[in-house]
Design a protein around this motif. Structure first.
Motif, PDB file in Angstrom:
ATOM      1  N   PRO A  14      25.523  32.905 -30.647  1.00 54.23           N
ATOM      2  CA  PRO A  14      25.949  33.946 -29.803  1.00 54.23           C
ATOM      3  C   PRO A  14      25.315  33.200 -28.353  1.00 54.23           C
ATOM      4  O   PRO A  14      24.059  33.182 -28.438  1.00 54.23           O
ATOM      5  CB  PRO A  14      25.362  35.452 -29.745  1.00 54.23           C
ATOM      6  CG  PRO A  14      25.969  35.095 -30.946  1.00 54.23           C
ATOM      7  CD  PRO A  14      25.144  34.242 -31.529  1.00 54.23           C
ATOM      8  N   ARG A  66      33.858  31.569 -18.603  1.00 52.55           N
ATOM      9  CA  ARG A  66      32.719  31.382 -19.089  1.00 52.55           C
ATOM     10  C   ARG A  66      33.675  30.254 -19.701  1.00 52.55           C
ATOM     11  O   ARG A  66      33.028  28.775 -20.400  1.00 52.55           O
ATOM     12  CB  ARG A  66      32.751  32.732 -20.673  1.00 52.55           C
ATOM     13  CG  ARG A  66      32.582  33.343 -20.401  1.00 52.55           C
ATOM     14  CD  ARG A  66      31.254  34.667 -21.965  1.00 52.55           C
ATOM     15  NE  ARG A  66      33.299  34.759 -22.016  1.00 52.55           N
ATOM     16  CZ  ARG A  66      33.120  34.196 -22.538  1.00 52.55           C
ATOM     17  NH1 ARG A  66      32.465  33.457 -24.057  1.00 52.55           N
ATOM     18  NH2 ARG A  66      34.899  34.949 -23.746  1.00 52.55           N
ATOM     19  N   SER A  84      28.536  30.170 -22.585  1.00 57.36           N
ATOM     20  CA  SER A  84      28.147  32.289 -22.967  1.00 57.36           C
ATOM     21  C   SER A  84      29.586  32.467 -24.295  1.00 57.36           C
ATOM     22  O   SER A  84      29.858  33.616 -24.103  1.00 57.36           O
ATOM     23  CB  SER A  84      28.517  32.442 -21.951  1.00 57.36           C
ATOM     24  OG  SER A  84      27.096  32.621 -20.703  1.00 57.36           O
ATOM     25  N   GLU A  86      30.657  34.464 -27.260  1.00 59.05           N
ATOM     26  CA  GLU A  86      30.447  35.554 -28.068  1.00 59.05           C
ATOM     27  C   GLU A  86      31.222  35.688 -28.871  1.00 59.05           C
ATOM     28  O   GLU A  86      32.083  34.861 -29.759  1.00 59.05           O
ATOM     29  CB  GLU A  86      31.271  36.931 -27.007  1.00 59.05           C
ATOM     30  CG  GLU A  86      30.698  36.636 -25.587  1.00 59.05           C
ATOM     31  CD  GLU A  86      31.861  37.279 -24.280  1.00 59.05           C
ATOM     32  OE1 GLU A  86      32.448  38.070 -25.411  1.00 59.05           O
ATOM     33  OE2 GLU A  86      31.210  37.796 -23.600  1.00 59.05           O
ATOM     34  N   ASP A  89      35.137  35.589 -29.666  1.00 56.43           N
ATOM     35  CA  ASP A  89      35.442  33.649 -29.312  1.00 56.43           C
ATOM     36  C   ASP A  89      36.153  33.249 -30.872  1.00 56.43           C
ATOM     37  O   ASP A  89      36.269  32.088 -30.933  1.00 56.43           O
ATOM     38  CB  ASP A  89      34.484  33.289 -28.782  1.00 56.43           C
ATOM     39  CG  ASP A  89      34.371  33.847 -26.956  1.00 56.43           C
ATOM     40  OD1 ASP A  89      33.094  34.141 -26.537  1.00 56.43           O
ATOM     41  OD2 ASP A  89      35.063  34.427 -26.611  1.00 56.43           O
TER      42      ASP A  89
END
Length: 113
Positions: A14, A66, A84, A86, A89
């Motif tokens: 992450p 992002r 970035s 997460e 994703d």
């Protein structure tokens, strides 16, 4: 016949970054809108980014700010820079033209610590 090959997926922590690449053949690339999609397990495929022939872009709200989509018409390539990252994703990522009836194998992105 349109052929699509996606690459660049990986396991990333992450907050990390990845750059996906997509090679497409069988079309006059510069004349087509290109899109990146993703499909997480148990979920429908969703469009995450679009780049138009003039170079302008659109993004899903979930990735706006992002992710960045870009294209290289000389190489018939489209890219997705993902920052970035997460856990949400995590998905198989695909690129394609609008209305496509066949798909590449995609590239897996896994965001996990």
């Amino acid at each position: 016949q349109v052929q699509v090959v996606e690459s660049g997926g990986a396991l990333v922590q992450p907050g990390g970054s990845l750059r996906l690449s997509c090679s497409i053949s069988g079309i006059t690339f510069r004349l087509y809108i290109m899109m990146w999609y993703r499909q997480a397990p148990g979920k429908q495929r969703e469009r995450v980014a679009t780049i138009f022939t003039a170079g302008n872009t659109e993004y899903a709200d979930s990735v706006k700010g992002r992710f960045t989509i870009s294209r290289d018409n000389a190489k018939s390539m489209v890219y997705l820079q993902m920052n970035s990252l997460e856990p949400d994703d995590t998905a198989a990522y695909y690129c394609n033209i609008p209305g496509a009836t066949s798909w590449g194998q995609g590239t897996q992105v896994t965001v996990s610590s």
